[in-house]
Structure formats: C-alpha cells, structure tokens
Design an enzyme around this catalytic site. Structure first.
Site, PDB file in Angstrom:
ATOM      1  N   GLU A 189       0.785   3.870   1.865  1.00 15.63           N
ATOM      2  CA  GLU A 189       1.222   4.246   3.205  1.00 15.63           C
ATOM      3  C   GLU A 189       2.407   3.384   3.645  1.00 15.63           C
ATOM      4  OE1 GLU A 189      -3.391   4.139   3.286  1.00 15.63           O
ATOM      5  OE2 GLU A 189      -1.759   3.189   2.174  1.00 15.63           O
ATOM      6  N   HIS A 247       0.834  -1.192   0.000  1.00 12.50           N
ATOM      7  CA  HIS A 247       0.000   0.000   0.000  1.00 12.50           C
ATOM      8  C   HIS A 247       0.873   1.248   0.000  1.00 12.50           C
ATOM      9  CE1 HIS A 247      -3.845  -2.118   1.651  1.00 12.50           C
ATOM     10  NE2 HIS A 247      -3.421  -2.599   0.492  1.00 12.50           N
TER      11      HIS A 247
END
Length: 155
Positions: A85, A83
């Site tokens: 993040e 992801h």
C-alpha cells in the site's frame, strides 16, 4: 450460455486478480502482498511489498523480523521492506497522481501504518483477500468511514 451473458469477470474481481498478479513481484520472505489504487475503473498505481528502490532485497540480506521471531502484525518499524500500500501511494506521489476518493484492492488487509496513510489521502473503499492481525487498523478504518470488503478468489 445466454446471448446477454457476459463471460468477463466483474470489475472488482478483475482488479483483485491484478492485485494478486502484482504481489508476484514481492521480495518479502514472509508474505507476498500486492495493491492497486483504482478510480473510475482505471488503475492509478500499483505496489508490492519489498525493499526500497536501490537497496538489496530481503532474499539477499535475510529478514530481521524472522530472525527475531516477531509475529506477523507487530514491530513494522524494523522491517526492511515497504508495504504494498505504501509503494502504491509513493508511486502516486512520485508521478503527481491524486488518489483522493479512490479504491484500494489489496491482497491483505492493511496494517495500522498503512491504514492511517490511506485515510489521509482519501481512500474510501478497500477490497481485500485476507485479514491481517492488526485490530488497530480495523478501528482506524472504521472510524474514518472506509468501507472494507473481503473478496476471496473464486474457484
């Protein structure tokens, strides 16, 4: 325009615009996400969702979650990609950059896996453009006292 009017975007809009641009590097077939970690009005790291360094991109090998018709927000563990993040956090770790007390600007609400990581490294505030179907992530962030702010594109 009045003499004192500043035509520049405010800081939050500026950073979210950059996060949206970072998302254009995404190699995910289902959702393009960009994230940046900011502290004291300085960008610390960026990340977008895609396959780990050196591995073939989803565009080359396909999407297992799509083939299995897994709804968004479920079964993250079988996704080939990291992801956005996670990639922003890994970039910080790789380069020895502390992200404690930073702010995340992300085009999509973090999932529960990313939420746990963000809480653990000390992210205090998250700006996002759109939600994500992961109620546990919202519970985790709320319990940890992480402020969530939705920042939609202007215009």
């Amino acid at each position: 325009m009045p003499e004192n009017a500043d035509p520049r975007p405010d800081w939050d809009t500026y950073f979210m615009t950059i996060a949206r641009e970072v998302a254009t590097r995404s190699t995910c077939l289902r959702r393009r996400v960009g994230a940046i970690l900011v502290k004291d009005k300085r960008i610390l790291t960026t990340g977008y969702n895609g396959a780990p360094h050196g591995l073939r991109h989803c565009a080359e090998v396909g999407c297992l979650r799509e083939r299995m018709k897994i709804p968004s927000g479920e079964r993250h563990e079988i996704c080939r990609a990291l992801h956005a993040e996670m990639n922003a956090l890994l970039q910080a770790a790789t380069h020895g950059i502390s992200v404690r007390d930073s702010t995340l600007y992300c085009t999509t609400q973090p999932c529960s896996l990313c939420a746990k990581m963000l809480v653990n490294v000390g992210v205090k505030k998250i700006f996002l453009s759109e939600g994500y179907p992961d109620g546990l992530a919202l519970e985790i962030l709320a319990e940890a006292g992480v402020e969530l702010v939705t920042l939609k594109p202007k215009g």
